[in-house]
Design a protein around this motif. Structure first.
Motif, PDB file in Angstrom:
ATOM      1  N   SER A 128       0.830  -1.197   0.000  1.00 31.55           N
ATOM      2  CA  SER A 128       0.000   0.000   0.000  1.00 31.55           C
ATOM      3  C   SER A 128       0.871   1.257   0.000  1.00 31.55           C
ATOM      4  O   SER A 128       2.080   1.198   0.240  1.00 31.55           O
ATOM      5  CB  SER A 128      -0.919   0.005   1.227  1.00 31.55           C
ATOM      6  N   ALA A 129       0.233   2.394  -0.228  1.00 33.59           N
ATOM      7  CA  ALA A 129       0.967   3.651  -0.342  1.00 33.59           C
ATOM      8  C   ALA A 129       1.634   4.058   0.966  1.00 33.59           C
ATOM      9  O   ALA A 129       2.623   4.786   0.956  1.00 33.59           O
ATOM     10  CB  ALA A 129       0.021   4.758  -0.808  1.00 33.59           C
ATOM     11  N   ARG A 130       1.113   3.585   2.099  1.00 38.46           N
ATOM     12  CA  ARG A 130       1.699   4.023   3.368  1.00 38.46           C
ATOM     13  C   ARG A 130       2.932   3.224   3.763  1.00 38.46           C
ATOM     14  O   ARG A 130       3.604   3.557   4.732  1.00 38.46           O
ATOM     15  CB  ARG A 130       0.658   3.979   4.483  1.00 38.46           C
ATOM     16  N   VAL A 131       3.252   2.161   3.010  1.00 38.25           N
ATOM     17  CA  VAL A 131       4.449   1.377   3.289  1.00 38.25           C
ATOM     18  C   VAL A 131       5.647   2.067   2.650  1.00 38.25           C
ATOM     19  O   VAL A 131       5.709   2.225   1.440  1.00 38.25           O
ATOM     20  CB  VAL A 131       4.302  -0.061   2.749  1.00 38.25           C
ATOM     21  N   ARG A 132       6.606   2.448   3.474  1.00 40.66           N
ATOM     22  CA  ARG A 132       7.773   3.173   2.988  1.00 40.66           C
ATOM     23  C   ARG A 132       9.055   2.380   3.254  1.00 40.66           C
ATOM     24  O   ARG A 132       9.139   1.596   4.183  1.00 40.66           O
ATOM     25  CB  ARG A 132       7.874   4.540   3.675  1.00 40.66           C
ATOM     26  N   SER A 179      11.802  -5.648   7.859  1.00 41.89           N
ATOM     27  CA  SER A 179      12.310  -5.139   9.128  1.00 41.89           C
ATOM     28  C   SER A 179      12.673  -3.661   9.040  1.00 41.89           C
ATOM     29  O   SER A 179      12.793  -2.987  10.055  1.00 41.89           O
ATOM     30  CB  SER A 179      13.545  -5.944   9.551  1.00 41.89           C
ATOM     31  N   ASP A 180      12.880  -3.150   7.832  1.00 39.70           N
ATOM     32  CA  ASP A 180      13.242  -1.746   7.636  1.00 39.70           C
ATOM     33  C   ASP A 180      12.045  -0.857   7.311  1.00 39.70           C
ATOM     34  O   ASP A 180      12.191   0.365   7.224  1.00 39.70           O
ATOM     35  CB  ASP A 180      14.247  -1.627   6.490  1.00 39.70           C
ATOM     36  N   VAL A 181      10.884  -1.448   7.119  1.00 36.33           N
ATOM     37  CA  VAL A 181       9.699  -0.691   6.701  1.00 36.33           C
ATOM     38  C   VAL A 181       9.257   0.270   7.794  1.00 36.33           C
ATOM     39  O   VAL A 181       9.302  -0.042   8.987  1.00 36.33           O
ATOM     40  CB  VAL A 181       8.557  -1.672   6.356  1.00 36.33           C
ATOM     41  N   TRP A 182       8.844   1.446   7.382  1.00 35.32           N
ATOM     42  CA  TRP A 182       8.114   2.337   8.285  1.00 35.32           C
ATOM     43  C   TRP A 182       6.834   2.779   7.597  1.00 35.32           C
ATOM     44  O   TRP A 182       6.711   2.704   6.388  1.00 35.32           O
ATOM     45  CB  TRP A 182       8.966   3.529   8.712  1.00 35.32           C
ATOM     46  N   LEU A 183       5.855   3.201   8.383  1.00 30.07           N
ATOM     47  CA  LEU A 183       4.528   3.519   7.877  1.00 30.07           C
ATOM     48  C   LEU A 183       4.312   5.025   7.854  1.00 30.07           C
ATOM     49  O   LEU A 183       4.652   5.730   8.813  1.00 30.07           O
ATOM     50  CB  LEU A 183       3.450   2.844   8.731  1.00 30.07           C
ATOM     51  N   ALA A 184       3.751   5.519   6.758  1.00 27.83           N
ATOM     52  CA  ALA A 184       3.565   6.959   6.578  1.00 27.83           C
ATOM     53  C   ALA A 184       2.614   7.539   7.608  1.00 27.83           C
ATOM     54  O   ALA A 184       2.784   8.659   8.068  1.00 27.83           O
ATOM     55  CB  ALA A 184       3.056   7.245   5.169  1.00 27.83           C
ATOM     56  N   ASP A 185       1.586   6.750   8.014  1.00 28.52           N
ATOM     57  CA  ASP A 185       0.655   7.211   9.043  1.00 28.52           C
ATOM     58  C   ASP A 185       0.388   6.046   9.983  1.00 28.52           C
ATOM     59  O   ASP A 185      -0.610   5.343   9.853  1.00 28.52           O
ATOM     60  CB  ASP A 185      -0.651   7.732   8.435  1.00 28.52           C
TER      61      ASP A 185
END
Length: 514
Positions: A478-482, A500-506
């Motif tokens: 999804s778009a919030r997966v950065r 493990s490196d993913v951060w979420l936009a919201d």
């Protein structure tokens, strides 16, 4: 921004601790929240580039939130089945790799990279190997990942190996009576993840996430490990729902009910507005699966001429363009070209005339035979492909019936090519296809590429297997997966940016807030 910060941390750490590996360098771990904050303050004071990056909120990593994932399989145990279908294999491998680590990893160029081992060496015969382990690593239950514990886990997985642990040198040694030139590739396979089990069979590893809740066949909740040697993940948790079809996964992603799904690689061409051009991002791997026909041991088609005629009767291009929507590559060999570079030698053009000549000489006459072709009913494309193969066969004079009942003469199978190391993938393919293991090189000093070609050629002689296509795997986020770029090998935890490196936009801590 984050990787500039990491390089700043690396410069500080390298002045304090030196770590040497025979191939590559020790992986730099993700910083904790406190480390990341102090690192950024230092970096801002030193370089205007980081100050510029800090000003862009969209690129600033965030801690927190739950990453939601959907998978097809519905496992009753958190284990990697020895003869798993591709969907089950990928789901188990991706899940367990978040919990545990292997001694080494392989990148897409087949180069070994450090994991729990930071250095290794072998003698010239490749019978004796020694691995130096990473210091300070602990299992999720708090026990140290000591040489003795690592040796015990590997010893249970490989009883034929002689494994010894040395607490003084923080190392283990692996000895074998036969040469093991591909040992690093073997140790990098998901089946060699270093996992312990609690009384309920739940895995306990050293990975970035630990098991917080397990509902067999339904749900797995993973919590971020605060003491992970690679650094604490940005997300607080990963929630994996099992038993979701590709169709259900796609709908859930469209409705913003999940973050990461599996998808068919042909989805890119099926829907031009889907994937990269929409708010979500779709990633397709290199070809890491093989679709092939395999003749059973008691098949009525025992004459190699009949089998070769069937191979020549199959027109792969229409199947690829229509049924596979352009995904994958037509194949006449077991290994894809990106692994070997010589796949063009095994050409696979349809040749009905040559097929007819072979049928005229086959014994018993092909006209008197009716061959039963089976397929995996769990594969949504398998039946259509099998029916097209049967049509090609009948046009060449071979009677093939597609059926899931009765004794099978031929099976349409899809297998995983699990390693970027071609020799390892060839051996694994032979095992999954029910073929004899390829013979080792006659002399250790031979030409490795020539030896590999001869080994693959030996498996294809007699047409006990007819390769059809090399296929990729695909996933969508999804778009919030950065900060996530899935590995070209289809892995979700061994690439430059893993889950493990993913951060979420919201970040949202509760799934219900979706």
């Amino acid at each position: 921004m984050r990787h500039i910060a990491y390089r700043f941390l690396a410069a500080i750490r390298s002045a304090r601790v030196g770590t040497t590996a025979c191939v590559g360098t020790a992986a730099l771990g993700r910083p904790s929240r406190a480390q990341l904050g102090s690192c950024l303050l230092c970096a801002v004071a030193i370089t205007p580039l980081i100050l510029s990056a800090l000003a862009t909120a969209e690129t600033r990593p965030r801690y927190g939130g739950t990453l939601c994932v959907m998978l097809q399989s519905a496992p009753e145990t958190l284990e990697l089945p020895p003869n798993a279908a591709p969907a089950d294999y990928w789901d188990a491998a991706r899940t367990l790799a978040l919990v545990g680590d292997t001694l080494v990893k392989l990148d897409v160029q087949d180069h070994p990279q450090p994991a729990l081992a930071v250095a290794w060496q072998s003698d010239p015969s490749a019978r004796h190997w020694q691995f130096t382990l990473r210091r300070g690593v602990k299992f999720h239950d708090g026990s140290p990942a000591s040489p003795a514990s690592v040796a015990q886990i590997l010893g249970a997985l490989h009883p034929g190996w002689n494994i010894r642990a040395s607490a003084e040198s923080l190392s283990i040694s692996i000895d074998s009576e036969t040469p093991m030139p591909a040992l690093l590739a073997e140790l990098a396979l998901p089946r060699n993840l270093l996992l312990k089990r609690n009384a309920n069979g739940v895995p306990i590893g050293t990975g970035s996430f630990l098991v917080a809740e397990w509902q067999p066949g339904k749900l797995l909740k993973l919590a971020a490990s605060e003491e992970s040697w690679a650094g604490r993940p940005f997300v607080d948790a990963v929630e994996i729902e099992f038993g979701k079809s590709l169709h259900d996964q796609a709908i859930a992603l469209e409705l913003d009910k999940t973050d990461v799904i599996e998808t068919a690689p042909q989805a890119v061409s099926e829907s031009p507005g889907h994937g990269a051009s929409s708010s979500s991002s779709l990633s397709v791997s290199l070809p890491v699966e093989l679709l092939a026909l395999v003749f059973s041991a008691n098949s009525k088609a025992q004459d190699p001429r009949l089998r070769e005629a069937l191979a020549l009767a199959i027109d792969r291009k229409p199947i690829q363009s229509v049924l596979l929507k352009g995904a994958g590559e037509p194949a006449a060999g077991i290994l894809p070209n990106w692994m070997t570079g010589y796949s063009a030698i095994f050409s696979a053009p349809a040749n009905p005339q040559r097929a007819g000549a072979l049928l005229a000489d086959s014994r018993p006459p092909a006209l008197k035979l009716s061959l039963n072709l089976s397929y995996d009913p769990r594969d949504p494309q398998a039946k259509l492909i099998a029916e097209r193969i049967a049509l090609n066969a009948r046009e060449a004079g071979i009677t093939v019936q597609v059926s899931l009942s009765g004794a099978e003469d031929i099976r349409l199978v899809r297998i995983v090519l699990p390693s970027p190391d071609p020799a390892t993938s060839l051996s694994e393919a032979a095992r999954q296809l029910g073929l004899s293991q390829p013979a080792p090189p006659a002399t250790p000093a031979g030409n490795p590429l020539e030896d590999l070609y001869q080994a693959e050629r030996s498996l294809l002689n007699g047409y006990a297997v007819i390769p059809l296509f090399h296929l990729p795997v695909a996933c969508e986020a999804s778009a919030r997966v950065r900060n996530w770029a899935p590995d070209p090998l289809g892995d979700w935890s061994m690439s430059r940016f893993s889950l493990s490196d993913v951060w979420l936009a919201d970040p949202r801590s509760e799934t219900g807030s979706r």
